[in-house]
Design a protein around this motif. Structure first.
Motif, PDB file in Angstrom:
ATOM      1  N   MET A 247       1.876   3.655  -2.571  1.00 59.31           N
ATOM      2  CA  MET A 247       2.325   2.440  -1.147  1.00 59.31           C
ATOM      3  C   MET A 247       1.484   3.399  -0.285  1.00 59.31           C
ATOM      4  N   ILE A 248       0.899   3.422   0.529  1.00 56.64           N
ATOM      5  CA  ILE A 248       0.324   3.743   2.125  1.00 56.64           C
ATOM      6  C   ILE A 248       1.048   3.123   2.848  1.00 56.64           C
ATOM      7  N   ILE A 249       2.107   3.638   4.431  1.00 52.69           N
ATOM      8  CA  ILE A 249       2.590   2.896   4.814  1.00 52.69           C
ATOM      9  C   ILE A 249       2.345   3.350   6.466  1.00 52.69           C
ATOM     10  N   VAL A 250       2.247   2.944   7.176  1.00 54.87           N
ATOM     11  CA  VAL A 250       1.636   3.331   8.763  1.00 54.87           C
ATOM     12  C   VAL A 250       1.726   2.627   9.620  1.00 54.87           C
ATOM     13  N   THR A 251       2.618   3.366  10.729  1.00 49.19           N
ATOM     14  CA  THR A 251       3.560   1.910  12.064  1.00 49.19           C
ATOM     15  C   THR A 251       0.998   2.056  12.947  1.00 49.19           C
ATOM     16  N   THR A 252       0.435   2.260  12.398  1.00 51.82           N
ATOM     17  CA  THR A 252      -0.844   1.860  12.918  1.00 51.82           C
ATOM     18  C   THR A 252      -1.063   0.686  12.482  1.00 51.82           C
ATOM     19  N   ASP A 253      -2.302  -0.031  13.420  1.00 50.51           N
ATOM     20  CA  ASP A 253      -2.850  -1.132  12.820  1.00 50.51           C
ATOM     21  C   ASP A 253      -4.454  -1.031  11.677  1.00 50.51           C
ATOM     22  N   PHE A 254      -4.595   0.239  11.557  1.00 50.19           N
ATOM     23  CA  PHE A 254      -5.691   0.614  10.214  1.00 50.19           C
ATOM     24  C   PHE A 254      -4.663   2.069   9.497  1.00 50.19           C
ATOM     25  N   VAL A 255      -5.520   2.216   8.612  1.00 51.33           N
ATOM     26  CA  VAL A 255      -5.457   2.850   7.725  1.00 51.33           C
ATOM     27  C   VAL A 255      -6.151   4.315   7.765  1.00 51.33           C
ATOM     28  N   PRO A 256      -6.407   4.873   8.612  1.00 54.61           N
ATOM     29  CA  PRO A 256      -7.273   6.303   8.568  1.00 54.61           C
ATOM     30  C   PRO A 256      -8.351   6.520   7.870  1.00 54.61           C
ATOM     31  N   GLY A 257      -9.454   6.458   7.998  1.00 63.16           N
ATOM     32  CA  GLY A 257     -10.507   7.018   7.249  1.00 63.16           C
ATOM     33  C   GLY A 257     -10.384   5.790   5.208  1.00 63.16           C
TER      34      GLY A 257
ATOM     35  N   ALA B 259      15.813  -1.078   2.847  1.00 64.54           N
ATOM     36  CA  ALA B 259      14.572  -2.241   3.788  1.00 64.54           C
ATOM     37  C   ALA B 259      12.983  -2.224   3.723  1.00 64.54           C
ATOM     38  N   ILE B 260      13.163  -0.809   3.079  1.00 63.89           N
ATOM     39  CA  ILE B 260      11.587  -0.333   3.169  1.00 63.89           C
ATOM     40  C   ILE B 260      11.650  -0.285   1.894  1.00 63.89           C
ATOM     41  N   SER B 261      12.346   0.131   0.250  1.00 63.25           N
ATOM     42  CA  SER B 261      11.929   0.021  -0.740  1.00 63.25           C
ATOM     43  C   SER B 261      11.566  -1.644  -1.080  1.00 63.25           C
ATOM     44  N   ARG B 262      12.702  -2.713  -0.447  1.00 59.85           N
ATOM     45  CA  ARG B 262      12.020  -4.426  -0.715  1.00 59.85           C
ATOM     46  C   ARG B 262      11.034  -4.582   0.110  1.00 59.85           C
ATOM     47  N   MET B 263      10.124  -4.023   0.872  1.00 59.68           N
ATOM     48  CA  MET B 263       9.383  -4.515   1.599  1.00 59.68           C
ATOM     49  C   MET B 263       7.830  -3.586   0.794  1.00 59.68           C
ATOM     50  N   VAL B 264       7.820  -2.762   0.250  1.00 58.57           N
ATOM     51  CA  VAL B 264       7.434  -2.045  -0.774  1.00 58.57           C
ATOM     52  C   VAL B 264       7.107  -3.299  -2.009  1.00 58.57           C
TER      53      VAL B 264
ATOM     54  N   GLY C   2      -0.726  -7.300  -4.592  1.00 53.90           N
ATOM     55  CA  GLY C   2      -1.642  -6.786  -4.408  1.00 53.90           C
ATOM     56  C   GLY C   2      -2.282  -6.015  -4.115  1.00 53.90           C
ATOM     57  N   ALA C   3      -1.208  -5.727  -2.697  1.00 54.95           N
ATOM     58  CA  ALA C   3      -1.348  -4.730  -1.812  1.00 54.95           C
ATOM     59  C   ALA C   3      -1.304  -3.051  -2.114  1.00 54.95           C
ATOM     60  N   ASN C   4      -2.064  -2.573  -1.475  1.00 54.06           N
ATOM     61  CA  ASN C   4      -1.874  -0.551  -1.520  1.00 54.06           C
ATOM     62  C   ASN C   4      -1.228   0.124  -0.347  1.00 54.06           C
ATOM     63  N   ALA C   5      -0.970  -0.809  -0.093  1.00 54.40           N
ATOM     64  CA  ALA C   5      -1.261  -0.302   1.864  1.00 54.40           C
ATOM     65  C   ALA C   5       0.004  -0.768   2.678  1.00 54.40           C
ATOM     66  N   ILE C   6       0.623  -1.005   3.279  1.00 52.92           N
ATOM     67  CA  ILE C   6       1.105  -1.550   4.369  1.00 52.92           C
ATOM     68  C   ILE C   6       1.365  -1.218   6.596  1.00 52.92           C
ATOM     69  N   ILE C   7       0.269  -1.809   6.986  1.00 53.33           N
ATOM     70  CA  ILE C   7       0.023  -1.084   8.027  1.00 53.33           C
ATOM     71  C   ILE C   7       0.694  -1.413   9.935  1.00 53.33           C
ATOM     72  N   ALA C   8       1.041  -1.147  10.395  1.00 57.17           N
ATOM     73  CA  ALA C   8       1.775  -2.417  11.531  1.00 57.17           C
ATOM     74  C   ALA C   8       3.224  -2.285  11.598  1.00 57.17           C
ATOM     75  N   VAL C   9       3.815  -0.753  10.475  1.00 54.69           N
ATOM     76  CA  VAL C   9       5.356  -1.764  10.043  1.00 54.69           C
ATOM     77  C   VAL C   9       6.100  -1.041  11.465  1.00 54.69           C
ATOM     78  N   ARG C  10       6.985  -1.594  10.706  1.00 57.67           N
ATOM     79  CA  ARG C  10       8.603  -1.402  12.225  1.00 57.67           C
ATOM     80  C   ARG C  10       9.717  -1.695  11.427  1.00 57.67           C
ATOM     81  N   LEU C  11      10.626  -1.021  12.324  1.00 57.18           N
ATOM     82  CA  LEU C  11      12.319  -1.761  11.782  1.00 57.18           C
ATOM     83  C   LEU C  11      12.689  -1.775  12.884  1.00 57.18           C
ATOM     84  N   GLN C  12      14.152  -2.810  12.767  1.00 60.33           N
ATOM     85  CA  GLN C  12      14.748  -3.414  13.513  1.00 60.33           C
ATOM     86  C   GLN C  12      16.528  -3.131  12.989  1.00 60.33           C
ATOM     87  N   SER C  13      17.240  -3.493  13.488  1.00 56.49           N
ATOM     88  CA  SER C  13      18.470  -3.996  13.134  1.00 56.49           C
ATOM     89  C   SER C  13      19.094  -4.465  14.529  1.00 56.49           C
ATOM     90  N   SER C  14      20.300  -4.730  13.643  1.00 62.03           N
ATOM     91  CA  SER C  14      20.961  -6.081  14.342  1.00 62.03           C
ATOM     92  C   SER C  14      22.079  -6.035  14.246  1.00 62.03           C
TER      93      SER C  14
END
Length: 104
Positions: free
Chosen positions: A1-11, A61-66, A73-85
């Motif tokens: 799984m590709i995980i990025v904080t950007t709105d795209f996956v380079p390449g 949290a990341i493992s559950r999101m993945v 059926g996804a192979n990537a997650i873009i615009a990833v954010r983490l938040q705590s409260s």
């Protein structure tokens, strides 16, 4: 799984949006660690027990999101954010979220 904080996956080209995915967990402090942390606040510095606890919570949290992204059926997650409260005294919620996509 590709995980990025950007709105795209380079390449890579986004072929399909799979939607919002998230994962979260709530962790509470251990009374023994809380006592040690209280002592640490007297002298200052990093409270490693809490840093380790929060790191573990982020990984959960990341493992559950993945897992949710894989189920869609996804192979990537873009615009990833983490938040705590803080949701109650001595307990914190960590949430990871992003947009699941299929890229080629």
């Amino acid at each position: 799984m590709i995980i990025v904080t950007t709105d795209f996956v380079p390449g890579k080209e986004i072929k399909e949006l799979k939607g919002l995915v998230k994962g979260h967990t709530v962790h509470s402090k251990h009374i023994g660690k809380d006592i040690l942390a209280g002592l640490k606040t007297i002298v200052g510095g990093e409270i490693k027990q809490y840093s380790e606890m929060m790191d573990q919570a982020r990984q959960v949290a990341i493992s559950r999101m993945v897992e949710e992204a894989k189920n869609r059926g996804a192979n990537a997650i873009i615009a990833v954010r983490l938040q705590s409260s803080a949701i109650m005294q001595n307990a914190s919620e960590i949430i990871a979220y992003g947009t699941a996509v299929y890229v080629e």
